[in-house]
Design a protein around this motif. Structure first.
Motif, mmCIF file in Angstrom:
data_model
loop_
_atom_site.group_PDB
_atom_site.id
_atom_site.type_symbol
_atom_site.label_atom_id
_atom_site.label_comp_id
_atom_site.label_asym_id
_atom_site.label_seq_id
_atom_site.Cartn_x
_atom_site.Cartn_y
_atom_site.Cartn_z
ATOM 1 N N UNK A 66 11.940 8.385 -4.321
ATOM 2 C CA UNK A 66 11.210 9.645 -4.430
ATOM 3 C C UNK A 66 10.037 9.497 -5.386
ATOM 4 N N UNK A 67 8.862 9.871 -4.919
ATOM 5 C CA UNK A 67 7.699 9.849 -5.800
ATOM 6 C C UNK A 67 6.980 8.516 -5.839
ATOM 7 N N UNK A 91 7.100 14.452 -15.134
ATOM 8 C CA UNK A 91 7.014 13.014 -15.382
ATOM 9 C C UNK A 91 5.565 12.538 -15.444
ATOM 10 N N UNK A 109 7.992 9.683 -20.925
ATOM 11 C CA UNK A 109 8.499 10.247 -19.660
ATOM 12 C C UNK A 109 10.005 10.109 -19.473
ATOM 13 N N UNK A 110 10.645 9.192 -20.187
ATOM 14 C CA UNK A 110 12.109 9.205 -20.175
ATOM 15 C C UNK A 110 12.601 9.070 -21.613
ATOM 16 N N UNK A 125 18.615 4.109 -17.733
ATOM 17 C CA UNK A 125 18.041 2.842 -18.169
ATOM 18 C C UNK A 125 18.409 2.505 -19.590
ATOM 19 N N UNK A 174 18.511 -1.086 -20.550
ATOM 20 C CA UNK A 174 17.266 -1.783 -20.875
ATOM 21 C C UNK A 174 17.103 -1.953 -22.380
ATOM 22 N N UNK A 201 13.883 -8.466 -10.547
ATOM 23 C CA UNK A 201 12.551 -8.149 -11.008
ATOM 24 C C UNK A 201 12.243 -8.953 -12.276
ATOM 25 N N UNK A 202 11.081 -9.605 -12.303
ATOM 26 C CA UNK A 202 10.707 -10.351 -13.504
ATOM 27 C C UNK A 202 9.739 -9.530 -14.355
ATOM 28 N N UNK A 256 9.042 2.521 -11.493
ATOM 29 C CA UNK A 256 9.929 1.616 -12.236
ATOM 30 C C UNK A 256 11.388 1.813 -11.860
ATOM 31 N N UNK A 257 11.652 2.679 -10.882
ATOM 32 C CA UNK A 257 13.038 2.799 -10.404
ATOM 33 C C UNK A 257 13.491 1.549 -9.666
ATOM 34 N N UNK A 261 6.013 4.414 -15.096
ATOM 35 C CA UNK A 261 7.323 4.737 -15.660
ATOM 36 C C UNK A 261 7.842 6.056 -15.078
ATOM 37 N N UNK A 262 9.121 6.073 -14.733
ATOM 38 C CA UNK A 262 9.713 7.287 -14.181
ATOM 39 C C UNK A 262 9.620 7.374 -12.680
ATOM 40 N N UNK A 263 8.671 6.633 -12.075
ATOM 41 C CA UNK A 263 8.548 6.668 -10.610
ATOM 42 C C UNK A 263 8.765 5.265 -10.038
ATOM 43 N N UNK A 310 19.390 -14.759 -15.350
ATOM 44 C CA UNK A 310 19.008 -14.029 -14.139
ATOM 45 C C UNK A 310 19.434 -14.785 -12.890
ATOM 46 N N UNK A 362 13.635 -1.141 -11.116
ATOM 47 C CA UNK A 362 14.395 -1.896 -12.128
ATOM 48 C C UNK A 362 15.879 -1.631 -11.952
ATOM 49 N N UNK A 363 16.658 -2.705 -12.063
ATOM 50 C CA UNK A 363 18.102 -2.555 -11.821
ATOM 51 C C UNK A 363 18.787 -1.698 -12.889
ATOM 52 N N UNK A 364 18.236 -1.641 -14.097
ATOM 53 C CA UNK A 364 18.833 -0.808 -15.132
ATOM 54 C C UNK A 364 18.672 0.680 -14.856
ATOM 55 N N UNK A 365 17.736 1.038 -13.966
ATOM 56 C CA UNK A 365 17.459 2.449 -13.725
ATOM 57 C C UNK A 365 18.154 2.952 -12.459
#
Lengths: 212, 203
Positions: free
Chosen positions: B175-176, A191, A37-38, A164, A167, B125-126, B136-137, B132-134, B48, B139-142
């Motif tokens: 969103x989502x 997605x 998905x990504x 990401x 990551x 977040x641990x 998981x946003x 994924x894609x929804x 962290x 996550x700070x990397x996203x």
């Protein structure tokens, strides 16, 4: 080289195009559709699959005279599962950042029938060198399709590419990737699981058009 | 018949030998990496914590100053442990390792860094298994959704503010994903409430 062993060139061509595991053989569809998905997720799983495939093909080829027909399938499963487990433990120990991003993909690889398929169809009857080339070619072919699918889904669904990335690179700084348009205008279905089927179908059509 | 038997025995023997080898190799890798894996997870944790707390806010090593809590404070939230940070030998605040079961597809584990002065240093977040894609946003990397909590003064926020804007609160939605942000906001808010009711529980 023993007779019946294809040349390196033929192996690469087969893996990347004429016998592509994802576009022609349609092997390993479960991870292909689930984790594409990504672009970054796709890249992560693609690399992990490539590494596992090379190691498992090498091991199966080295021990190919030991594998009696009746027990070969359980032994493939054993080899693949042990390789994946050891890789996961090693990454967890020495590359903890990578483990945080790849951790969820690694166990998925055990279920990828592409790896077992290559063990049975190629590595169990070919010398080590050819088996490694075959694994590299097939793994790369899988990775390229996975990455294309991931990029297409992310672009259509989120309007971005490679979000990401931090990551996978293991940096702590947030990295937003390339933004093409705002995520609000993305087509969400790309997605979700159905989107994976639609876009894979589009890729299959594109390949057949080119082949003609 | 005899031939069949001896072949079967041979297969069985080889399979057992293969299994034994695989078990030994895997066990060896497990044992050899054990120490290193522990160190690595400690390193990730203290990194962290270092990111959550402002530099100079503490003089001890919070990653080793750990209190086991294992307290279930609501139907969905468990406080697993707390890492204390101190300066001048007094506790200034704590980083709570919490698990909420309100996630969309499983538990979400968070680190919530709170000062005794009712300041939220940040939330990290641990682990999670959100879509994924929804989901998981978070996550700070996203996205930087999770950084909304950084620097909040809890005394200045009414209880109704602890939800997404769509529900009349103060936080951006995703969103989502409806359930994931709700789970995180509830977890942070419940942790803050528990700490303000039990300020001396971590001495």
């Amino acid at each position: 080289m023993t007779p019946g062993t294809p040349s390196t060139r033929a192996l690469l061509l087969a893996g990347l195009w004429t016998d592509n595991p994802a576009l022609v053989k349609l092997l390993g569809l479960c991870p292909l559709l689930a984790v594409s998905n990504t672009a970054i997720n796709a890249l992560g799983l693609g690399i992990a699959t490539l590494i596992t495939l090379v190691i498992s093909n090498t091991m199966v080829s080295v021990f190919r005279h030991y594998l009696l027909p009746a027990i070969r399938i359980p032994l493939y499963v054993l080899v693949i599962a042990s390789v994946v487990t050891c890789i996961e433990l090693l990454i967890q120990a020495w590359l903890p950042q990578l483990h945080r991003s790849l951790g969820i993909f690694l166990p998925l690889i055990v279920t990828n029938c592409l790896i077992m398929g290559r063990a049975e169809a190629f590595a169990s009857r070919q010398p080590v060198k050819a088996s490694i080339v075959d694994a590299l070619a097939m793994g790369l072919g899988f990775l390229v399709v996975l990455l294309l699918l991931g990029m297409a889904r992310e672009l259509i669904g989120l309007g971005s590419l490679f979000t990401g990335a931090a990551q996978l690179l293991g940096t702590d700084t947030s990295h937003t990737g390339i933004k093409v348009f705002d995520a609000e205008y993305g087509v969400l279905i790309a997605l979700l699981p159905p989107g994976a089927f639609f876009i894979l179908a589009a890729l299959l059509v594109a390949k057949r058009k080119i082949d003609r | 018949m005899l031939e069949y038997r001896s072949k079967l025995n041979q297969s069985g023997f080889r399979l057992s030998l293969g299994v034994a080898t695989a078990v030994i190799v895997t066990a060896l890798v497990f044992v050899i990496t054990k120490q290193q894996r522990k160190q690595s997870s400690q390193l990730i944790l203290s990194r962290q914590i270092g990111l959550l707390l402002p530099t100079g806010a503490y003089e001890n090593n919070p990653a080793t100053d750990r209190i086991q809590l294992n307290k279930t404070i609501s139907s969905s939230l468990t406080l697993n442990s707390a890492y204390l940070y101190k300066s001048a030998n007094t506790v200034r605040g704590a980083i709570f390792h919490v698990t909420t079961s309100q996630g969309y597809s499983g538990d979400i584990e968070l680190l919530v860094a709170l000062a005794q002065s009712k300041l939220v240093h940040g939330v990290a977040l641990v682990a999670h298994t959100e879509t994924p894609g929804l989901g998981d946003k978070i996550e700070l990397g996203r996205t930087d959704w999770l950084s909304q909590f950084t620097g909040l003064h809890t005394t200045s926020m009414p209880p109704s503010a602890w939800s997404v804007k769509k529900d009349g609160g103060a936080f951006d939605q995703i969103t989502g994903a409806t359930i994931t942000p709700r789970a995180v906001i509830n977890a942070v808010s419940d942790t803050i409430n528990w700490y303000s009711r039990h300020p001396d529980s971590l001495q």
